[in-house]
Design a protein around this motif. Structure first.
Motif, PDB file in Angstrom:
ATOM      1  N   LEU A 103       3.998  16.532  -6.629  1.00  0.00           N
ATOM      2  CA  LEU A 103       5.219  15.870  -6.167  1.00  0.00           C
ATOM      3  C   LEU A 103       5.461  14.596  -6.974  1.00  0.00           C
ATOM      4  O   LEU A 103       6.596  14.217  -7.254  1.00  0.00           O
ATOM      5  N   VAL A 104       4.378  13.941  -7.374  1.00  0.00           N
ATOM      6  CA  VAL A 104       4.528  12.759  -8.226  1.00  0.00           C
ATOM      7  C   VAL A 104       5.081  13.171  -9.583  1.00  0.00           C
ATOM      8  O   VAL A 104       5.978  12.543 -10.130  1.00  0.00           O
ATOM      9  N   VAL A 105       4.568  14.299 -10.119  1.00  0.00           N
ATOM     10  CA  VAL A 105       5.099  14.811 -11.390  1.00  0.00           C
ATOM     11  C   VAL A 105       6.602  15.050 -11.250  1.00  0.00           C
ATOM     12  O   VAL A 105       7.381  14.722 -12.142  1.00  0.00           O
ATOM     13  N   GLU A 106       6.995  15.597 -10.112  1.00  0.00           N
ATOM     14  CA  GLU A 106       8.417  15.898  -9.928  1.00  0.00           C
ATOM     15  C   GLU A 106       9.188  14.714  -9.357  1.00  0.00           C
ATOM     16  O   GLU A 106      10.295  14.864  -8.853  1.00  0.00           O
ATOM     17  N   LYS A 107       8.603  13.566  -9.433  1.00  0.00           N
ATOM     18  CA  LYS A 107       9.268  12.291  -9.109  1.00  0.00           C
ATOM     19  C   LYS A 107       9.764  12.230  -7.671  1.00  0.00           C
ATOM     20  O   LYS A 107      10.747  11.576  -7.368  1.00  0.00           O
ATOM     21  N   GLN A 108       9.084  12.940  -6.780  1.00  0.00           N
ATOM     22  CA  GLN A 108       9.509  12.873  -5.387  1.00  0.00           C
ATOM     23  C   GLN A 108       8.922  11.649  -4.699  1.00  0.00           C
ATOM     24  O   GLN A 108       9.348  11.267  -3.623  1.00  0.00           O
ATOM     25  N   HIS A 109       7.916  11.089  -5.274  1.00  0.00           N
ATOM     26  CA  HIS A 109       7.401   9.830  -4.786  1.00  0.00           C
ATOM     27  C   HIS A 109       6.627   9.160  -5.909  1.00  0.00           C
ATOM     28  O   HIS A 109       6.234   9.804  -6.865  1.00  0.00           O
ATOM     29  N   ALA A 110       6.406   7.847  -5.747  1.00  0.00           N
ATOM     30  CA  ALA A 110       5.644   7.142  -6.772  1.00  0.00           C
ATOM     31  C   ALA A 110       4.184   7.157  -6.345  1.00  0.00           C
ATOM     32  O   ALA A 110       3.865   6.939  -5.175  1.00  0.00           O
ATOM     33  N   ARG A 111       3.312   7.421  -7.285  1.00  0.00           N
ATOM     34  CA  ARG A 111       1.895   7.513  -6.965  1.00  0.00           C
ATOM     35  C   ARG A 111       1.381   6.220  -6.351  1.00  0.00           C
ATOM     36  O   ARG A 111       0.578   6.233  -5.421  1.00  0.00           O
ATOM     37  N   GLU A 112       1.877   5.092  -6.842  1.00  0.00           N
ATOM     38  CA  GLU A 112       1.345   3.823  -6.341  1.00  0.00           C
ATOM     39  C   GLU A 112       1.778   3.555  -4.894  1.00  0.00           C
ATOM     40  O   GLU A 112       1.219   2.694  -4.230  1.00  0.00           O
ATOM     41  N   ASN A 113       2.775   4.300  -4.414  1.00  0.00           N
ATOM     42  CA  ASN A 113       3.191   4.119  -3.028  1.00  0.00           C
ATOM     43  C   ASN A 113       2.537   5.117  -2.078  1.00  0.00           C
ATOM     44  O   ASN A 113       2.955   5.269  -0.943  1.00  0.00           O
ATOM     45  N   ILE A 114       1.572   5.863  -2.585  1.00  0.00           N
ATOM     46  CA  ILE A 114       0.873   6.807  -1.716  1.00  0.00           C
ATOM     47  C   ILE A 114      -0.598   6.406  -1.657  1.00  0.00           C
ATOM     48  O   ILE A 114      -1.229   6.207  -2.712  1.00  0.00           O
ATOM     49  N   PHE A 115      -1.103   6.272  -0.471  1.00  0.00           N
ATOM     50  CA  PHE A 115      -2.531   5.992  -0.331  1.00  0.00           C
ATOM     51  C   PHE A 115      -3.180   7.229   0.260  1.00  0.00           C
ATOM     52  O   PHE A 115      -2.850   7.664   1.354  1.00  0.00           O
ATOM     53  N   MET A 116      -4.099   7.810  -0.492  1.00  0.00           N
ATOM     54  CA  MET A 116      -4.700   9.054  -0.042  1.00  0.00           C
ATOM     55  C   MET A 116      -6.138   8.816   0.400  1.00  0.00           C
ATOM     56  O   MET A 116      -6.940   8.234  -0.342  1.00  0.00           O
ATOM     57  N   ILE A 117      -6.445   9.262   1.609  1.00  0.00           N
ATOM     58  CA  ILE A 117      -7.842   9.292   2.038  1.00  0.00           C
ATOM     59  C   ILE A 117      -8.292  10.736   1.887  1.00  0.00           C
ATOM     60  O   ILE A 117      -7.776  11.631   2.547  1.00  0.00           O
ATOM     61  N   GLY A 118      -9.193  10.948   0.981  1.00  0.00           N
ATOM     62  CA  GLY A 118      -9.578  12.316   0.671  1.00  0.00           C
ATOM     63  C   GLY A 118     -10.711  12.804   1.557  1.00  0.00           C
ATOM     64  O   GLY A 118     -11.617  12.042   1.902  1.00  0.00           O
ATOM     65  N   VAL A 119     -10.623  14.056   1.931  1.00  0.00           N
ATOM     66  CA  VAL A 119     -11.706  14.689   2.684  1.00  0.00           C
ATOM     67  C   VAL A 119     -12.022  16.025   2.025  1.00  0.00           C
ATOM     68  O   VAL A 119     -11.142  16.873   1.911  1.00  0.00           O
ATOM     69  N   PRO A 120     -13.247  16.204   1.536  1.00  0.00           N
ATOM     70  CA  PRO A 120     -13.599  17.523   0.985  1.00  0.00           C
ATOM     71  C   PRO A 120     -13.409  18.563   2.080  1.00  0.00           C
ATOM     72  O   PRO A 120     -13.805  18.344   3.220  1.00  0.00           O
TER      73      PRO A 120
END
Lengths: 195, 317, 629, 143
Positions: free
Chosen positions: B88-105
């Motif tokens: 979605l960042v590639v397709e410019k639907q949001h800016a990566r710096e405005n997304i905070f991801m908490i990852g869970v395997p």
């Protein structure tokens, strides 16, 4: 002492732009014109050789008004054929850039964007061979200030690649190459055949 | 509350309290124990309902395009969701710096169809341990191996770990086996033309055009879908078999090079249509023809955004 | 040719390659490889019985491969001398020819190549030209479309002794074409292949067109051209005649030939310049007038003869206007198209001239050469002191210096052309060039920089190009800075580093190092050594901290008077841009470094003396001048 | 051999037919069962066009464009190749035979090739059953 070059001359300005360097090397053999498909297919007045002559002879108004300036799509079929290695589309683009600089408008149709459905995914920007599309913040009724695809008519050559790549079908070509015309034409045939 | 859930709650509460995100997208308890529902937390005191387990079916990335670009969004992401966010960042639907991801395997999602088919509808709670699922009824508890209940697309999963999360909680899982992932679709492709077609007709016929697949998919974010277009009307929008087929063809094809194989479409489908047979074929082609896997980073454009003189040429037959 | 072969003083050696040329004017020693024909020249009477007996057929190169020939053959019926030849690549050793030859016993399969050494006084090179292969230009379809032929194939088709006995037919179906197009400038005047004009094609295609028209009056002939060039006597009249005959001329270079794959009809697409329209015309047959190019082994020949090649690959003449048939090597002359595309009258004229030039040598007991030759001081040469060197020998473009360690290097005066490359290169100043000695040039430099040296631009110019350029700037009245002071040497290779150091030591404002353009050097590779040295110096000066622009390297041809003027003016502008104090400071700062490089200078014979005298004269002149004032 | 006259949709890039003769033939003398859709470039062809043709009951779709590096719009044909080739593969995956979608890249020097290719295509399609694989109700959704 050699004559000073007058930078106001059209030929000098064309030569200063990338691609225009070898303008004066043209010996008018006509290979470019006969290699080009536009004259037989689109416009009998199209003639890159004539445009080069116009640039060489500083016929600025004629060059800017010339259909050649605006119709060349820079396919560069002529470039490898030119015995003088003149980058013809470079020359034409240089003339076009100078014309745009002076406020001339592209008389040919360009792609149109439906700003109400565009989601600014940037696919059109990626596929455009002419870098004519960009995402520009635009005020759209009901959607606020959002980035939408915007076509630069000075660069667009109306090839339709953007339209084929658009998933939300928000960009199309005007008139007979519009999506709705093509689909209507298709169905007219298919329906009639069955009846 | 499991250990993972409390860790996540603490992390999310911090984010919300520090105003690092405007909204945090996660799951909360719902009436049915089998269906936790997506929740949009804006205050840390809302987190009492927070839940995170293998029954959280949605791909939360699907909500990202609904926010304006300036919104700061927090998310719990699994491998597939992380990839979806990347794309979605590639397709410019949001800016990566405005997304905070908490990852869970990701341990894999439990398929509630499989669950219900096997254990009936009377269960009141479903819990999980490492490799087991515990199903509680009013009077008893049954344990079953997790592997048997996982959703098909999770069984095929190659990248269960978040690739670019800002924080990762939990132990990384081993990568999946790509060949295993491909066997099912490969077997289907090996069928003859008529058989494939018969299968497709049968699947598409069941479709009721509820567009749940479209809504669940993180990549289906168009404001107006091609099926809803008035002029030109690209395809029938009534519930006719041919129109259904067209819908499924184009829906899948619009995912070419964009599908992150999360399986959300299939999980969302009330009619159990095996939509991943279509998208996985396209994913496979993208891998073999263009060495492209969607969402592996947030820079690479999908194959259809580019072209190359040396593309494998099947143009002249 | 037949006449020539009959002359007792002319020996014709066919099928012979020149392997090595040694020696010098009047005294060449030429090594020849007489290739084996497997037929003994002293016995063969040219009866042709072997050809009749031979069962092998191969494509006939002379007929442009349009007809077959046997493995026992003569290349053409007019071959001189008329001696048959066995093509060993094709021969199957059936010995039927030996049988057919019978008692003559002229065929000898045991023959081998013979290496012969000949004493030769003068050499005339007349190796001719070759043809551009148009099949690389895919747009014209040569090689793919049977009815697209080259001019040479046309020549054979039109010839009554040719493969069709003069019947003009389409290769695809053998029918006579009704409608023929000729395309000129195929591969010539084309920067992709050969930028130059092939000189004779315009007339040549008109000739062929007229021949077709005359022999097959019903045929429609069209010639596509970029420009028709008819510069010689009677040529324009010939062109007029062609138009009178109804031959159509279309100005415009076709971009494409397409073919109907069933009928093999050809379609030429080209802009008709005068109409300004793209027109597609249909033809039965198309002839491509391909470019004339140097022989494929021209490079090899050039190194055997040690003569230079011009940019297009042709042999380079001594001077394009004044000595067009002389090679830069005395005693070697050019005739015909080996020196550049030429038509028959021009080739004949040049051939006669070359023969006359050669006979001057053959009739002289002694030979006068330019006096500017190099001379070695044997006592200064380190080789004589048994040190390994040989730099002069390697620098000489004419291999005119004999170098053996332990012996002083020796200049073969007759071979020396006086470029001075050896003098410029010799690190021990053991060679000098007559009329361009170090003493003379250093004295000139000292004189030119006697007053206000920091304002002067010292221009070192080579005799052939830059000096001519400066001359042209003058005769053309191009204005350039009056602070320029020129020194002429024969070649940029002679421009010794010492001259430039000395100029800066004396306080010169700027120095120009100029010579011919690469490839245009009149001494084969002189410019190359000059340019190497100049670039080396440039780095040295940069490292010393000299202001950029005070040392400039430019290659200026004799035709570039405007460039010479521009370069000087630019240098003046650069010099003006440096504040006088800063310039003075820089000159003073660099002076000791320059002086350090010149410590050996007074040891060169004659230099000290010359400089003393110069100083005296300068002194005298200054006094005289002061008195006048 | 199945006897029917196949319906063919010919998508033609408006530049690819170099010889005027071929273009005139395509413009005016196409058999009635072949329908010409002229597009500015093969890159213009949306996969939805192909789908519509197939759904409308076309037995075959032929797409003629310029050779790579000869595209009038620099690289439109390369973009088309990626999308349309993949689309045809995908259609094949769900049972619409691959050889019902055919591409021809016309060289400038291929005079008369379009006629031969179309005839060949028609002959091939005649041997196949009528395409009903994806057909929708005829005229069901034209406006």
């Amino acid at each position: 002492m050699s004559a000073p070059t007058d930078t106001n001359l059209l030929s000098e300005r064309v030569k200063a732009l990338p691609g225009g360097e070898f303008l004066m090397m043209c010996y008018s053999c006509g290979t470019c014109t006969s290699k080009c498909m536009i004259q037989p297919k689109l416009d009998p007045n199209y003639n890159p050789r004539r445009l080069i002559r116009e640039a060489v002879f500083e016929m600025e108004a004629e060059a800017f008004a010339d259909t050649t300036t605006w119709l060349c799509s820079a396919c560069d079929l002529c470039y490898p054929a030119c015995p003088q290695k003149i980058h013809i589309s470079g020359v034409i683009n240089a003339v076009k850039a100078l014309a745009v600089e002076q406020g001339w408008k592209n008389p040919n149709p360009s792609a149109v964007v439906d700003i109400f459905t565009c989601v600014a995914c940037g696919m059109c920007v990626e596929v455009c061979p002419y870098q004519a599309v960009s995402l520009v913040e635009t005020k759209v009724a009901g959607r606020g200030l959002i980035p939408v695809a915007t076509v630069d008519p000075g660069k667009c050559m109306a090839c339709g690649m953007c339209s084929a790549a658009c998933r939300s079908t928000s960009i199309s070509l005007p008139t007979r190459h519009h999506d709705k015309e093509i689909i209507a034409d298709l169905w007219a045939f298919l329906a009639e055949e069955a009846a | 509350m499991t250990d993972l859930e409390s860790k996540l709650t603490a992390e999310i509460a911090n984010l919300l309290d520090d105003k690092k995100v405007d909204v945090f997208i996660a799951f909360k308890k719902a009436e049915s124990p089998l269906h936790p529902q997506p929740a949009f937390f804006t205050e840390s005191n809302q987190l009492g309902d927070f839940v995170y387990n293998s029954l959280c079916q949605n791909n939360l990335a699907a909500f990202i395009p609904r926010y304006p670009l300036s919104a700061r969004i927090g998310m719990v992401v699994r491998g597939c969701e992380n990839r979806a966010v990347n794309h979605l960042v590639v397709e410019k639907q949001h800016a990566r710096e405005n997304i905070f991801m908490i990852g869970v395997p990701c341990e894999g999602l439990v398929d509630w169809h499989k669950l219900v088919n096997r254990f009936g509808e009377e269960m009141i709670a479903v819990d999980e341990a490492k490799d087991e699922i515990m199903i509680s009824y009013r009077d008893r508890q049954i344990r079953a191996p997790r592997q048997e209940l996982l959703h098909d697309s999770c069984l095929r999963c190659v990248h269960p770990n978040p690739l670019s999360a800002d924080v990762t909680i939990g132990e990384l899982k081993p990568e999946g086996d790509p060949t295993l992932a491909r066997t099912e679709v490969a077997a289907f492709s090996a069928l003859d033309n008529a058989a494939r077609h018969a299968w497709f007709r049968k699947e598409a016929e069941r479709c009721i055009r509820c567009y749940a697949c479209r809504e669940a998919c993180p990549m289906c974010y168009c404001t107006e879908c091609f099926v809803d277009h008035g002029v030109p009307r690209w395809t029938e929008s009534t519930v006719s078999p041919a129109g259904m087929r067209a819908w499924h063809i184009v829906r899948a094809f619009h995912q070419a090079g964009r599908c992150v194989s999360c399986g959300a479409c299939e999980r969302a489908c009330p009619m159990d249509i095996k939509m991943t047979y279509l998208t996985e074929k396209l994913n496979e082609d993208m891998r073999t023809k263009y060495q492209f896997e969607c969402g592996m980073d947030d820079k690479t454009q999908p194959p259809f955004a580019a072209f190359n003189l040396d593309d494998k040429n099947r143009f002249e037959l | 040719m037949v006449d020539a072969a009959r002359q007792p003083l002319i020996e014709v050696k066919t099928f012979t390659e020149v392997e090595k040329v040694e020696g010098f004017v009047g005294n060449f020693k030429v090594t020849l490889r007489e290739k084996s024909k497997y037929v003994r020249a002293d016995r063969c009477n040219g009866c042709g019985a072997c050809t009749k007996a031979c069962p092998i057929e191969v494509p006939n190169y002379f007929e442009m491969n349009l007809a077959p020939r046997k493995a026992a053959y003569v290349p053409m019926s007019q071959s001189v001398p008329l001696i048959y030849n066995i093509d060993m690549d094709a021969c199957i050793h059936c010995y039927k020819c030996v049988e057919a030859c019978g008692a003559l016993e002229a065929i000898d399969f045991s023959m081998t190549d013979k290496i012969v050494e000949e004493e030769i006084g003068a050499i005339v090179v007349a190796t001719g030209f070759s043809h551009f292969d148009p099949s690389v230009m895919s747009e014209y379809g040569y090689g793919r479309f049977p009815n697209v032929i080259t001019s040479m194939e046309m020549e054979r088709l039109n010839n009554s002794a040719g493969p069709t006995h003069g019947a003009l037919v389409r290769p695809s179906d053998g029918k006579p074409p009704k409608n023929i197009a000729f395309i000129n400038c195929v591969g010539s005047r084309d920067k992709r292949y050969n930028p130059s004009c092939s000189n004779f094609c315009c007339m040549y295609s008109i000739k062929n067109a007229i021949l077709v028209k005359q022999m097959h009056p019903g045929t429609d002939v069209t010639i596509y051209y970029i420009d028709i060039r008819t510069p010689s006597k009677g040529y324009e009249e010939f062109y007029d005649r062609a138009r009178e005959m109804g031959i159509k001329f279309v100005q415009g270079r076709p971009s494409e030939i397409t073919e109907d794959s069933e009928t093999h009809q050809l379609f030429i697409t080209g802009e008709d310049i005068t109409l300004g329209k793209v027109v597609e015309r249909e033809f039965d047959m198309v002839m491509l007038n391909q470019a004339a190019i140097p022989q494929p082994d021209q490079n090899q020949m050039s190194s055997v003869l040690s003569v230079a090649q011009s940019p297009g690959g042709w042999f380079m003449e001594y001077h394009p206007k004044l000595r067009p048939m002389d090679s830069p090597t005395d005693g070697i002359f050019f005739a015909g198209a080996c020196q550049g595309p030429k038509d028959i009258p021009a080739s004949v004229a040049q051939g006669s001239a070359a023969a006359a030039r050669a006979s001057r040598i053959l009739h002289s007991d002694e030979w006068h050469i330019e006096p500017t030759v190099a001379v070695v001081w044997p006592d200064r040469c380190v080789s004589a002191q048994d040190k390994s060197c040989g730099i002069c020998s390697r620098a000489c473009p004419y291999s005119a210096i004999d170098y053996t360690q332990g012996k002083a290097a020796e200049v073969i005066t007759a071979k020396c052309h006086g470029c001075g490359a050896c003098v410029g290169e010799c690190p021990h100043d053991s060679i000098t060039q007559l009329h361009y000695t170090d003493a003379e040039i250093l004295a000139q430099i000292r004189t030119l920089l006697a007053t206000e040296p920091e304002k002067k631009i010292l221009a070192l110019r080579c005799h052939w190009c830059s000096y001519g350029g400066a001359d042209l700037a003058g005769t053309s009245h191009f204005e350039y800075s009056a602070n320029e002071r020129g020194i002429k040497v024969m070649c940029s290779a002679r421009m010794d580093a010492d001259f430039i150091y000395e100029a800066y030591r004396l306080g010169a404002g700027a120095v120009l190092f100029s010579g011919c353009h690469p490839q245009d050097c009149h001494y084969i590779t002189g410019q190359v050594s000059g340019s190497k040295r100049a670039n080396r110096l440039k780095t040295i000066f940069e490292r010393m901290g000299m202001s950029p622009g005070r040392f400039r390297i430019e290659w200026i041809s004799a035709a570039e008077g405007d460039k010479y003027a521009r370069v000087i003016n630019e240098m003046q502008a650069t010099l003006d841009a440096i504040p006088p104090e800063a310039l003075k400071e820089e000159i003073e700062r660099l002076r000791p470094e320059m002086a350090r490089k010149l410590t050996r200078l007074p040891n060169i014979p004659g230099v000290q003396q010359a400089l003393d005298q110069t100083d005296e004269i300068i002194q005298l002149m200054t006094e005289l001048h002061m008195e006048k004032v | 051999m199945i006897d029917h006259k196949p319906k063919i949709i010919l998508f033609q890039c408006q530049w690819c037919l170099y010889s005027a003769e071929d273009q005139t033939w395509v413009d005016t003398q196409l058999p009635v069962n072949i329908h010409l859709v002229k597009v500015p470039c093969t890159g213009r062809i949306n996969t939805l066009y192909v789908l519509n043709a197939v759904q409308g009951g076309a037995d075959g779709v032929m797409i003629s464009g310029c050779l790579p590096e000869q595209c009038h719009f620099k690289e439109g044909n390369l973009g088309a190749r990626r999308q349309l080739d993949q689309f045809a593969d995908f259609l094949d995956h769900i049972g619409y035979e691959r050889n019902r979608v055919r591409f021809t890249w016309l060289d400038l020097q291929d005079r008369g090739r379009i006629q031969r290719d179309l005839a060949q295509f028609e002959a091939d399609l005649t041997k196949m059953p009528k395409s009903e694989a994806l057909a929708t109700r005829v005229g069901g959704h034209h406006d």
